[in-house]
Scaffold this motif. Structure first.
Motif, PDB file in Angstrom:
ATOM      1  N   HIS A  18      56.372  30.460  62.444  1.00  0.00           N
ATOM      2  CA  HIS A  18      55.308  29.549  61.875  1.00  0.00           C
ATOM      3  C   HIS A  18      54.724  30.591  60.846  1.00  0.00           C
ATOM      4  O   HIS A  18      54.164  31.679  61.006  1.00  0.00           O
ATOM      5  N   ALA A  19      54.742  30.110  59.567  1.00  0.00           N
ATOM      6  CA  ALA A  19      54.090  30.724  58.131  1.00  0.00           C
ATOM      7  C   ALA A  19      52.641  30.880  58.561  1.00  0.00           C
ATOM      8  O   ALA A  19      51.827  30.129  58.963  1.00  0.00           O
ATOM      9  N   PRO A  20      52.179  32.435  58.597  1.00  0.00           N
ATOM     10  CA  PRO A  20      50.928  32.804  59.307  1.00  0.00           C
ATOM     11  C   PRO A  20      49.732  32.408  58.244  1.00  0.00           C
ATOM     12  O   PRO A  20      48.514  32.307  58.653  1.00  0.00           O
ATOM     13  N   PHE A  21      50.172  31.729  57.024  1.00  0.00           N
ATOM     14  CA  PHE A  21      49.001  31.434  56.098  1.00  0.00           C
ATOM     15  C   PHE A  21      48.827  29.892  56.299  1.00  0.00           C
ATOM     16  O   PHE A  21      48.105  29.410  55.331  1.00  0.00           O
ATOM     17  N   ASP A  22      49.677  29.231  56.989  1.00  0.00           N
ATOM     18  CA  ASP A  22      49.560  27.779  57.029  1.00  0.00           C
ATOM     19  C   ASP A  22      48.164  27.195  57.672  1.00  0.00           C
ATOM     20  O   ASP A  22      47.625  26.132  57.325  1.00  0.00           O
ATOM     21  N   ASP A  23      47.712  28.005  58.560  1.00  0.00           N
ATOM     22  CA  ASP A  23      46.402  27.415  59.199  1.00  0.00           C
ATOM     23  C   ASP A  23      45.237  28.516  59.271  1.00  0.00           C
ATOM     24  O   ASP A  23      44.648  28.654  60.454  1.00  0.00           O
ATOM     25  N   VAL A  24      44.919  29.078  57.999  1.00  0.00           N
ATOM     26  CA  VAL A  24      44.099  29.996  58.046  1.00  0.00           C
ATOM     27  C   VAL A  24      42.551  29.532  58.369  1.00  0.00           C
ATOM     28  O   VAL A  24      42.256  28.258  57.999  1.00  0.00           O
ATOM     29  N   ILE A  25      41.883  29.976  59.414  1.00  0.00           N
ATOM     30  CA  ILE A  25      40.495  29.602  59.795  1.00  0.00           C
ATOM     31  C   ILE A  25      39.574  30.543  59.500  1.00  0.00           C
ATOM     32  O   ILE A  25      39.463  31.570  60.188  1.00  0.00           O
ATOM     33  N   MET A  26      38.621  30.151  58.507  1.00  0.00           N
ATOM     34  CA  MET A  26      37.370  31.252  58.359  1.00  0.00           C
ATOM     35  C   MET A  26      36.240  30.937  58.980  1.00  0.00           C
ATOM     36  O   MET A  26      35.745  29.948  58.916  1.00  0.00           O
ATOM     37  N   SER A  27      35.943  31.955  60.214  1.00  0.00           N
ATOM     38  CA  SER A  27      34.726  31.758  60.638  1.00  0.00           C
ATOM     39  C   SER A  27      33.455  32.351  60.387  1.00  0.00           C
ATOM     40  O   SER A  27      32.433  31.889  60.593  1.00  0.00           O
ATOM     41  N   MET A  28      33.727  33.577  59.639  1.00  0.00           N
ATOM     42  CA  MET A  28      32.796  34.182  59.094  1.00  0.00           C
ATOM     43  C   MET A  28      33.057  34.939  57.752  1.00  0.00           C
ATOM     44  O   MET A  28      34.256  34.918  57.437  1.00  0.00           O
ATOM     45  N   ILE A  29      31.808  35.052  57.101  1.00  0.00           N
ATOM     46  CA  ILE A  29      32.244  35.568  55.603  1.00  0.00           C
ATOM     47  C   ILE A  29      32.906  37.105  55.933  1.00  0.00           C
ATOM     48  O   ILE A  29      32.236  37.710  56.905  1.00  0.00           O
ATOM     49  N   PRO A  30      33.999  37.566  55.159  1.00  0.00           N
ATOM     50  CA  PRO A  30      34.564  38.560  55.509  1.00  0.00           C
ATOM     51  C   PRO A  30      33.509  39.882  55.596  1.00  0.00           C
ATOM     52  O   PRO A  30      33.791  40.785  56.534  1.00  0.00           O
ATOM     53  N   ARG A  31      32.905  40.117  54.639  1.00  0.00           N
ATOM     54  CA  ARG A  31      31.700  41.303  54.749  1.00  0.00           C
ATOM     55  C   ARG A  31      30.906  41.240  55.925  1.00  0.00           C
ATOM     56  O   ARG A  31      30.506  42.140  56.826  1.00  0.00           O
ATOM     57  N   ASP A  32      30.304  40.151  56.266  1.00  0.00           N
ATOM     58  CA  ASP A  32      29.697  39.898  57.739  1.00  0.00           C
ATOM     59  C   ASP A  32      30.410  40.387  59.007  1.00  0.00           C
ATOM     60  O   ASP A  32      29.980  41.184  59.583  1.00  0.00           O
ATOM     61  N   ALA A  33      31.631  39.986  58.962  1.00  0.00           N
ATOM     62  CA  ALA A  33      32.528  40.186  59.958  1.00  0.00           C
ATOM     63  C   ALA A  33      32.952  41.791  59.985  1.00  0.00           C
ATOM     64  O   ALA A  33      32.993  42.311  60.897  1.00  0.00           O
ATOM     65  N   PHE A  34      33.108  42.333  58.847  1.00  0.00           N
ATOM     66  CA  PHE A  34      33.415  43.604  58.562  1.00  0.00           C
ATOM     67  C   PHE A  34      32.282  44.640  59.304  1.00  0.00           C
ATOM     68  O   PHE A  34      32.606  45.532  59.878  1.00  0.00           O
ATOM     69  N   PHE A  35      31.032  44.221  59.024  1.00  0.00           N
ATOM     70  CA  PHE A  35      29.844  44.993  59.516  1.00  0.00           C
ATOM     71  C   PHE A  35      29.361  44.459  60.892  1.00  0.00           C
ATOM     72  O   PHE A  35      28.329  45.249  61.401  1.00  0.00           O
ATOM     73  N   ALA A  36      29.877  43.412  61.330  1.00  0.00           N
ATOM     74  CA  ALA A  36      29.495  43.062  62.677  1.00  0.00           C
ATOM     75  C   ALA A  36      29.922  43.870  63.806  1.00  0.00           C
ATOM     76  O   ALA A  36      30.731  44.646  63.768  1.00  0.00           O
ATOM     77  N   SER A  37      29.143  43.777  65.012  1.00  0.00           N
ATOM     78  CA  SER A  37      29.564  44.545  66.179  1.00  0.00           C
ATOM     79  C   SER A  37      30.668  44.232  66.976  1.00  0.00           C
ATOM     80  O   SER A  37      31.233  42.880  66.600  1.00  0.00           O
ATOM     81  N   LYS A  38      31.433  45.202  67.269  1.00  0.00           N
ATOM     82  CA  LYS A  38      32.902  44.649  67.575  1.00  0.00           C
ATOM     83  C   LYS A  38      33.413  45.076  68.856  1.00  0.00           C
ATOM     84  O   LYS A  38      32.672  46.098  69.309  1.00  0.00           O
ATOM     85  N   ARG A  39      34.633  44.810  69.386  1.00  0.00           N
ATOM     86  CA  ARG A  39      35.057  45.415  70.538  1.00  0.00           C
ATOM     87  C   ARG A  39      36.646  45.277  70.299  1.00  0.00           C
ATOM     88  O   ARG A  39      37.019  44.644  69.684  1.00  0.00           O
ATOM     89  N   LYS A  40      37.491  45.965  71.008  1.00  0.00           N
ATOM     90  CA  LYS A  40      39.027  46.133  71.109  1.00  0.00           C
ATOM     91  C   LYS A  40      39.303  45.105  72.288  1.00  0.00           C
ATOM     92  O   LYS A  40      38.923  45.117  73.420  1.00  0.00           O
ATOM     93  N   VAL A  41      40.409  44.338  71.946  1.00  0.00           N
ATOM     94  CA  VAL A  41      41.130  43.487  73.298  1.00  0.00           C
ATOM     95  C   VAL A  41      42.315  43.723  72.967  1.00  0.00           C
ATOM     96  O   VAL A  41      43.143  43.746  71.896  1.00  0.00           O
ATOM     97  N   ALA A  42      43.240  43.285  74.035  1.00  0.00           N
ATOM     98  CA  ALA A  42      44.719  43.349  74.025  1.00  0.00           C
ATOM     99  C   ALA A  42      45.068  42.166  73.038  1.00  0.00           C
ATOM    100  O   ALA A  42      44.345  41.318  72.931  1.00  0.00           O
ATOM    101  N   ILE A  43      46.256  42.518  72.405  1.00  0.00           N
ATOM    102  CA  ILE A  43      46.521  41.574  71.071  1.00  0.00           C
ATOM    103  C   ILE A  43      46.928  40.246  71.594  1.00  0.00           C
ATOM    104  O   ILE A  43      46.362  39.104  70.939  1.00  0.00           O
ATOM    105  N   ARG A  44      47.318  40.059  72.578  1.00  0.00           N
ATOM    106  CA  ARG A  44      47.284  38.513  73.482  1.00  0.00           C
ATOM    107  C   ARG A  44      46.108  38.037  73.517  1.00  0.00           C
ATOM    108  O   ARG A  44      45.891  36.798  73.793  1.00  0.00           O
ATOM    109  N   GLU A  45      45.393  38.715  74.093  1.00  0.00           N
ATOM    110  CA  GLU A  45      43.788  38.243  74.717  1.00  0.00           C
ATOM    111  C   GLU A  45      43.080  38.026  73.357  1.00  0.00           C
ATOM    112  O   GLU A  45      42.007  37.266  73.509  1.00  0.00           O
TER     113      GLU A  45
END
Length: 250
Positions: free
Chosen positions: A155-182
């Motif tokens: 399925h084309a990956p750009f068909d259902d883009v969902i933006m939850s946060m402004i990219p800059r905010d997400a870039f500087f937000a606290s983060k964590r690593k998860v397994a790709i399927r998770e």
């Protein structure tokens, strides 16, 4: 991008190059994605159609076209991707010969193919040199054609883009690593960009979907290289957290 302030609205195609997406993330602009309409009767589009038609007739040469991606909304007609694997040549080897002997400059080469960009400056001489060079490669390195493997489509990956946060905010937000399927259902915290074609599949602030994960696993299994991800093997990705139930993108 230097003129944008955080929260400014920026209209652009979602399949923009990673350089554009990176600037978007750092500027703090809020993206609104469009699918641009390209006039197929313009001069450079006519050259593209002509090239595709001619190159498809050359033994041992493969040309990427819309039939390779039936679920994709569009394939840029001004990008010409030519495969040389049936000649026993890598994209790098073919590019060196075409550049040295025919003064043909590509946009990008990969393990088995080369992508060329056509634009307003493309003229008959440029087209002639490219066709002549590729015909010479086919004549010199041609071998018994092998059955061409069709691209397995997801399925084309750009068909259902969902933006939850402004990219800059997400870039500087606290983060964590998860397994790709998770990561499915969570908010991406990094840019993930497979080459080819060099277009980010995920940018910070977008929700990770099953279609995106399937696409990433497919292209990496086919030998694509991944830029931007903290884990280039894509066994894990960096996320900001889950999308709240019922939350809509801005």
């Amino acid at each position: 991008m230097a003129t944008f302030s955080p929260g400014d609205l920026l209209i652009l195609p979602r399949n923009s190059h990673i350089s554009v997406i990176s600037a978007l993330v750092l500027s703090g602009a809020l993206p609104k994605y469009i699918i641009p309409h390209i006039l197929n009767d313009c001069g450079h589009c006519c050259w593209s159609l002509h090239l595709r038609s001619v190159l498809k007739q050359i033994p041992g040469i493969s040309v990427l076209d819309n039939s390779s991606f039936p679920a994709s909304p569009a394939v840029d007609p001004l990008r010409l991707t030519v495969g040389f694997w049936n000649l026993g040549l890598s994209g790098s080897e073919a590019d060196k010969i075409l550049y040295k002997d025919y003064d043909v400059i590509c946009e990008i080469f990969r393990n088995r193919s080369i992508t060329y960009a056509l634009n307003l400056g493309t003229c008959r001489e440029h087209v002639h040199r490219l066709v002549l060079g590729i015909k010479r490669l086919a004549a010199t390195y041609g071998s018994i054609p092998k059955a061409e493997k069709k691209v397995v489509n997801v399925h084309a990956p750009f068909d259902d883009v969902i933006m939850s946060m402004i990219p800059r905010d997400a870039f500087f937000a606290s983060k964590r690593k998860v397994a790709i399927r998770e990561s499915i259902g969570e908010v991406a915290g990094e840019i993930i960009c497979p080459y080819p074609p060099g277009v980010p599949i995920l940018i910070p602030g977008e929700v990770v979907t099953e279609n995106i994960v399937d696409y990433l696993l497919l292209v990496t299994s086919k030998g694509a290289e991944v830029n931007g991800a903290s884990d280039s093997s894509l066994s894990s990705i960096v996320v900001c957290g889950k999308l709240a139930a019922g939350k809509e993108h801005p």
